[in-house]
Scaffold this motif. Structure first.
Motif, mmCIF file in Angstrom:
data_model
loop_
_atom_site.group_PDB
_atom_site.id
_atom_site.type_symbol
_atom_site.label_atom_id
_atom_site.label_comp_id
_atom_site.label_asym_id
_atom_site.label_seq_id
_atom_site.Cartn_x
_atom_site.Cartn_y
_atom_site.Cartn_z
ATOM 1 N N ASP A 54 0.829 -1.210 0.000
ATOM 2 C CA ASP A 54 0.000 0.000 0.000
ATOM 3 C C ASP A 54 0.862 1.258 0.000
ATOM 4 O O ASP A 54 0.670 2.183 0.790
ATOM 5 N N TYR A 92 -5.006 6.916 4.839
ATOM 6 C CA TYR A 92 -5.856 5.921 4.193
ATOM 7 C C TYR A 92 -7.303 6.107 4.649
ATOM 8 O O TYR A 92 -7.589 6.753 5.665
ATOM 9 N N PHE A 123 -7.264 0.703 10.889
ATOM 10 C CA PHE A 123 -6.161 -0.206 11.189
ATOM 11 C C PHE A 123 -6.257 -0.563 12.666
ATOM 12 O O PHE A 123 -6.399 0.317 13.516
ATOM 13 N N ALA A 165 -3.455 -6.641 7.671
ATOM 14 C CA ALA A 165 -2.929 -5.320 7.312
ATOM 15 C C ALA A 165 -1.603 -5.418 6.574
ATOM 16 O O ALA A 165 -0.861 -6.401 6.695
ATOM 17 N N GLN A 194 0.257 0.334 5.758
ATOM 18 C CA GLN A 194 -0.867 0.746 6.612
ATOM 19 C C GLN A 194 -0.425 0.876 8.059
ATOM 20 O O GLN A 194 -0.869 1.780 8.775
ATOM 21 N N PHE A 244 -6.912 -4.681 8.782
ATOM 22 C CA PHE A 244 -7.312 -3.409 8.166
ATOM 23 C C PHE A 244 -8.695 -3.578 7.555
ATOM 24 O O PHE A 244 -8.934 -4.513 6.788
#
Length: 353
Positions: A184, A256, A260, A286, A290, A349
């Motif tokens: 990510d 984001y 989380f 996750a 993140q 997440f």
């Protein structure tokens, strides 16, 4: 006919002689352009850099100044492009000419002109992604006049060093791009790494940056990291072969949309059990990016060591304390343990639908 040609040649020779007398150092091969009363068109940005975050919006400024002597031009063309990190290419973003407007590629449907006035060519970008980070060029073409200005779009975020289960110095540039995307994130730029270094990042292993260079940030010079008698700074190996050379990578991620969290579970888990536990909770295991975003941008703090999607185990510590990262605030890394036999907690997440 011949006398006329001779007279013309004599006149040209005389003019050349006068020029030689007036300007003895003039290079005859140089072309001189004479502008009367200066340029009649200019474009300016009232701020060279705009800061936003992933998921947010941003307006890149571009104002047009036209000489009043210029007649109205309904075919004046406004073009926005994005410069690649190595500045070798331009990617089309948006073009407007009169009522005709077009957005391109990943920007389609997310960009439009602010158009607060006839002189406003500012570009509005919505639903900003990590890939939107970079430099943009506003170009205005008005008849024979053509002017440009460059504006930077910066993102609030965090830079983190990364290497996969294979170990250190195993990524060529394209592997590095995929590795960051899988977590990510995107490959960080030099400016992002430099800002992270100013913010305290100290890392001895060299990593890829988005321009194809390989560098590493040192705050505390020491023998294993270039020598203890060297100065602090971002040290560079220069541009490297993107296919053949292998290093780690510096990734960048931003805010984001989602949650989380550490999953409260009655027992410790193998990796596959951890993946399933997050799924049963309506989430996914996750990613490293993140965790870094939650730690850096939201101050997330937890001592528990947990699995992440890449098979690593880590814990995000914002408030160092006894038995919990005495070395300082950091995302603590405990390696890539055996997925089938080692037991840990898990970080999940849950994205916003």
């Amino acid at each position: 006919m011949i006398p006329v040609i001779i007279c013309a040649l004599v006149s040209l020779s005389a003019a050349q002689a006068n020029l030689d007398i007036l300007y003895p150092n003039l290079e005859h091969s140089r072309t001189i352009y004479v502008l009367e009363n200066g340029p009649k068109l200019s474009v300016v940005a009232d701020q060279p850099k705009v800061v936003s975050r992933r998921g947010g919006n941003a307006t890149l400024p571009c104002k047009i100044h036209r000489d009043q002597s210029l007649p109205p031009n309904p075919r004046m063309r406004i073009k926005w492009t994005k410069l690649t990190s190595d500045y070798l290419k331009e990617v089309n973003v948006f073009v407007a000419m009169g009522y005709h407007k077009k957005s391109y590629g990943s920007f389609h449907g997310r960009v439009h002109l602010q158009s607060s006035s006839l002189i406003d060519a500012s570009l509005v970008i919505t639903e900003i992604t990590l890939e939107d980070y970079g430099k943009y060029k506003c170009e205005v073409i008005d008849g024979l006049e053509d002017e440009t200005v460059v504006v930077s779009l910066d993102l609030e975020g965090v830079v983190f060093p990364y290497f996969p289960r294979l170990g250190r110095y195993n990524l060529n540039f394209y592997d590095a791009e995929r590795a960051c995307q899988d977590q990510d994130a995107i490959v960080a730029s030099f400016d992002q790494l430099y800002d992270a270094w100013k913010g305290g990042l100290d890392w001895c292993n060299a990593g890829w940056l988005s321009d194809g260079s390989v560098q590493y940030p040192i705050r505390k010079p020491r023998e294993p990291c270039g020598g203890k008698n060297t100065k602090p700074g971002v040290r560079s190996y220069g541009l490297r072969d993107k296919d053949k050379n292998h290093y780690d990578v510096f990734c960048f991620t931003s805010q984001y949309e989602g949650r989380f969290y550490y999953l409260i579970h009655p027992s410790k888990l193998t990796y596959n059990e951890a993946v399933s536990a997050c799924q049963r909770d309506g989430a996914q295991i996750a990613k490293v990016g993140q965790m870094f975003a939650a730690w850096k941008l939201l101050g997330y703090d937890r001592c528990d060591v947990g699995w992440l999607a890449d098979g690593s185990v880590r814990s995000p510590i914002s408030k160092p304390r006894r038995r919990c990262s005495l070395a300082g605030a950091a995302v603590s890394f405990y390696g890539f343990p055996d997925k089938k036999h080692k037991l840990y907690g898990v970080y999940c997440f849950k994205g916003h639908n």
